[in-house]
Design a protein around this motif. Sequence first.
Motif, mmCIF file in Angstrom:
data_model
loop_
_atom_site.group_PDB
_atom_site.id
_atom_site.type_symbol
_atom_site.label_atom_id
_atom_site.label_comp_id
_atom_site.label_asym_id
_atom_site.label_seq_id
_atom_site.Cartn_x
_atom_site.Cartn_y
_atom_site.Cartn_z
ATOM 1 N N TYR A 1 0.952 -1.254 -0.169
ATOM 2 C CA TYR A 1 0.037 -0.105 0.076
ATOM 3 C C TYR A 1 0.916 1.149 0.035
ATOM 4 C CZ TYR A 1 -4.229 -2.558 1.161
ATOM 5 O OH TYR A 1 -5.664 -3.142 1.135
ATOM 6 N N TYR A 2 1.841 1.041 0.900
ATOM 7 C CA TYR A 2 2.672 2.558 1.011
ATOM 8 C C TYR A 2 3.216 2.751 -0.237
ATOM 9 C CZ TYR A 2 6.310 5.543 2.845
ATOM 10 O OH TYR A 2 6.988 6.652 3.188
ATOM 11 N N TYR A 3 3.901 1.849 -1.140
ATOM 12 C CA TYR A 3 4.715 2.191 -2.205
ATOM 13 C C TYR A 3 3.767 2.304 -3.534
ATOM 14 C CZ TYR A 3 8.959 1.548 0.473
ATOM 15 O OH TYR A 3 9.892 1.806 1.103
ATOM 16 N N GLU A 4 2.604 1.693 -3.536
ATOM 17 C CA GLU A 4 1.982 1.552 -4.664
ATOM 18 C C GLU A 4 1.067 2.874 -5.081
ATOM 19 O OE1 GLU A 4 0.261 -2.213 -5.105
ATOM 20 O OE2 GLU A 4 2.180 -2.997 -5.536
ATOM 21 N N LYS A 5 0.913 3.684 -3.977
ATOM 22 C CA LYS A 5 -0.171 4.701 -4.397
ATOM 23 C C LYS A 5 0.278 6.088 -3.957
ATOM 24 C CE LYS A 5 -3.196 2.590 -1.032
ATOM 25 N NZ LYS A 5 -4.411 2.582 -0.531
ATOM 26 N N ASP A 6 -0.365 7.316 -4.333
ATOM 27 C CA ASP A 6 0.018 8.399 -4.058
ATOM 28 C C ASP A 6 -0.420 8.946 -2.676
ATOM 29 O OD1 ASP A 6 0.914 8.642 -6.439
ATOM 30 O OD2 ASP A 6 -0.183 10.427 -7.197
ATOM 31 N N HIS A 7 -1.562 8.342 -2.266
ATOM 32 C CA HIS A 7 -2.071 8.721 -0.805
ATOM 33 C C HIS A 7 -2.046 7.720 0.176
ATOM 34 C CE1 HIS A 7 -2.877 12.842 -2.480
ATOM 35 N NE2 HIS A 7 -3.594 12.066 -3.377
ATOM 36 N N PHE A 8 -1.079 7.586 1.008
ATOM 37 C CA PHE A 8 -1.202 6.509 2.051
ATOM 38 C C PHE A 8 -1.717 7.301 3.407
ATOM 39 C CE2 PHE A 8 0.938 4.447 5.595
ATOM 40 C CZ PHE A 8 0.913 3.171 5.555
ATOM 41 N N ASP B 1 -8.884 16.131 -13.687
ATOM 42 C CA ASP B 1 -9.026 17.435 -13.926
ATOM 43 C C ASP B 1 -10.107 17.936 -14.801
ATOM 44 O OD1 ASP B 1 -7.650 20.027 -13.443
ATOM 45 O OD2 ASP B 1 -7.676 20.151 -15.551
ATOM 46 N N ASN B 2 -11.167 18.521 -14.187
ATOM 47 C CA ASN B 2 -12.177 18.796 -15.178
ATOM 48 C C ASN B 2 -12.889 17.820 -15.827
ATOM 49 O OD1 ASN B 2 -14.312 20.262 -16.254
ATOM 50 N ND2 ASN B 2 -13.199 21.129 -17.874
ATOM 51 N N GLY B 3 -13.059 16.490 -14.955
ATOM 52 C CA GLY B 3 -13.663 15.161 -15.449
ATOM 53 C C GLY B 3 -12.663 14.559 -16.363
ATOM 54 N N SER B 4 -11.463 14.872 -16.882
ATOM 55 C CA SER B 4 -10.541 13.766 -17.606
ATOM 56 C C SER B 4 -9.576 13.294 -16.633
ATOM 57 C CB SER B 4 -10.185 14.361 -18.886
ATOM 58 O OG SER B 4 -9.527 15.601 -18.542
ATOM 59 N N LYS B 5 -9.163 12.170 -16.940
ATOM 60 C CA LYS B 5 -8.155 11.405 -16.049
ATOM 61 C C LYS B 5 -6.979 11.858 -16.285
ATOM 62 C CE LYS B 5 -9.118 7.030 -15.127
ATOM 63 N NZ LYS B 5 -8.922 5.467 -15.093
ATOM 64 N N LYS B 6 -6.105 12.438 -15.234
ATOM 65 C CA LYS B 6 -4.923 12.952 -15.421
ATOM 66 C C LYS B 6 -3.829 11.880 -14.841
ATOM 67 C CE LYS B 6 -3.554 16.801 -13.024
ATOM 68 N NZ LYS B 6 -3.551 17.993 -12.319
ATOM 69 N N LYS B 7 -4.308 11.302 -13.804
ATOM 70 C CA LYS B 7 -3.114 10.405 -13.171
ATOM 71 C C LYS B 7 -3.745 9.376 -12.679
ATOM 72 C CE LYS B 7 0.873 10.485 -10.305
ATOM 73 N NZ LYS B 7 1.630 11.021 -9.219
ATOM 74 N N PRO B 8 -3.656 8.177 -13.486
ATOM 75 C CA PRO B 8 -4.112 6.843 -12.851
ATOM 76 C C PRO B 8 -3.700 6.225 -11.592
ATOM 77 C CG PRO B 8 -3.364 6.604 -15.077
ATOM 78 C CD PRO B 8 -2.937 7.701 -14.438
ATOM 79 N N GLN B 9 -4.588 5.782 -10.723
ATOM 80 C CA GLN B 9 -4.204 5.070 -9.748
ATOM 81 C C GLN B 9 -4.754 3.761 -9.692
ATOM 82 O OE1 GLN B 9 -2.604 6.844 -6.486
ATOM 83 N NE2 GLN B 9 -1.524 7.357 -8.205
ATOM 84 N N ASP B 10 -4.280 2.777 -9.068
ATOM 85 C CA ASP B 10 -5.048 1.398 -9.326
ATOM 86 C C ASP B 10 -6.446 1.405 -8.467
ATOM 87 O OD1 ASP B 10 -3.088 0.194 -10.578
ATOM 88 O OD2 ASP B 10 -1.995 -0.606 -8.878
ATOM 89 N N GLU B 11 -7.217 0.789 -8.802
ATOM 90 C CA GLU B 11 -8.488 0.709 -8.063
ATOM 91 C C GLU B 11 -8.181 0.090 -6.793
ATOM 92 O OE1 GLU B 11 -12.825 -1.558 -7.796
ATOM 93 O OE2 GLU B 11 -11.586 -1.756 -9.809
ATOM 94 N N MET B 12 -8.789 0.392 -5.713
ATOM 95 C CA MET B 12 -8.640 -0.081 -4.540
ATOM 96 C C MET B 12 -8.976 -1.832 -4.223
ATOM 97 S SD MET B 12 -11.706 1.793 -2.278
ATOM 98 C CE MET B 12 -13.451 1.660 -3.059
ATOM 99 N N ASP B 13 -8.197 -2.184 -3.506
ATOM 100 C CA ASP B 13 -8.680 -3.753 -3.251
ATOM 101 C C ASP B 13 -9.854 -3.713 -2.216
ATOM 102 O OD1 ASP B 13 -7.378 -3.698 -1.028
ATOM 103 O OD2 ASP B 13 -5.731 -4.873 -1.822
#
Length: 541
Positions: A135-142, A219-231
């Motif tokens: 979790y710590y390494y795979e996402k922007d917000h821990f 940003d304004n409805g379009s994806k700027k930076k994908p993150q994995d879907e939470m498990d």
Amino acid sequence: VMGPVFHLVVRIAHSLHTKEDEFVIERRKTVFQSLQKLNINCSEDAVPHVALLGSGGGQRAMVGLLGSLVQLDKAGLLDCILYLSGVSGSTWCMASLYQEPDWSTKLETVKDQSIRRISGPRVSWEDAFAKLKKYYYEKDHFSLTDVWAAMVVTEYVKEIDEGKLSDQWDQHNKDPFPIYTVIDKQCTEDPWFEISPHEAGYSLTGAFVETSSFGSQFDNGSKKKPQDEMDMLYLQALCGSALADEDEIKKFLWQKINGDAEFEDSLLPKVVNPNAPPAEKGYQVLMDLVDMNLAVFNGKDPSALDKSIRNTLNELSGGKSQLIFPIEKLNLKDKEAAVRYMNEHTEDVCKNLSHRFSFICRCMVQWIWGRKYDFLQNMNDETLPSTLLESEMRDYEDAGLLLNSPYFPVLRKERNIDLIISLDFSEGDPFMTVREAAAMCRKRKIPFPEVNIPSEDVKKPKDFYVFKGTNTPTVIHIPLFNVVNCGDDIETWRNKYLTLKGPYSAEKITDLMEVAGKNISNNREKLLEQIGAAVRQKGHN
């Protein structure tokens, strides 16, 4: 009137997701057949929309909901249910059921598997920490939600479920539609946030993002930076983290961090070189800091720990360490001030250390839970609360902090719910959620029946209450422990199943399932009667 606006994955509309619409059409056919079997006369147009709600209550709710569903199945009523929605502990039960495609058709087997698992061995520390690191390494917000998922939820659900909610949408044609409920901590206008296999979003505001993209940056409805879907493990922690009040939880987490020598092994870089002590020493500082926080929580003098922290930091920095907060400022007699002091002191110490464990300590101090990118950032939409358009991040947390039952997602107008069956597994006053739901609905002008409870019932609740109104859904309210299934022993039962207790034994699980199940089996006729009344009501309208 403009139609709904579709931005690839962000949807602003007061309508259901097309996939949910399609599901409802199919599910109504199942409900219709089920009513025929129960000898309830009904035309296809008059099929009532029934929602089953599971409240919060940690593992008590998880086991209680399972026991209730098993009996609904035996009573032939499970197939009358269109929506199954949960808060906190009830979502742990849902997550476990929905791992199994079409679980409603084989509930006995699924129930036995569940009981075997939750009364079985715990997840090993190695696995829990490996998960935490991931979790710590795979996402922007821990945040603390990650810590809670790996270290606490696994203790109760006894597994690390890495499945994804959005993968489930086509595996449950024979089950009720699942809705997981959380709240947006900063959003007062519409805090209710629902997560289904299709989309996640603000129930009353009508702003959604596809579940697989919840957490990605937009940003304004379009994806700027994908993150994995939470498990699913993380989803269970997002929903079920408020098992007690904030002070209790803080103490509980500090103790967890403190009591686990394994924490050390997993969060420290392996020290190969014996002459490289900084990591060890940095760790010592953090452990002293944890102990210091615990001491202050328990009203004990932490000055020896404080001294040790200052000395070690001094050593590490070659005498350059500067801590801002002198210990003399700490006044243990004023608990609030003392905790505030410790928060500032903890921040201060963490700034002096570059250590990934200090990140957890900072999350503790700032009390950050469920942090995600705000998928509505910079959208141009006057209908949305401006706060939702301006922030970069939102914090989501256990809906039980606001209302311990998921009324609001099922009260969305477009879901057209006729009958709500509320199973209440709350620890305190068994009527608090239904009363608060009624009050919140009045304030927001959402149709909800009036709720009057005889004062003598608060201490001695019965096992079945019906609240009706004009042009409102009917609400059935079922308190878990009551005079019918517990006799005079309500208090004994309550004390046996407190929320923040260690995991239940197999025996405690079967006892609780039986007690919860009685609330359904003892009231089969009354439930049938209310379903029949909903059919007639709908036929007239």
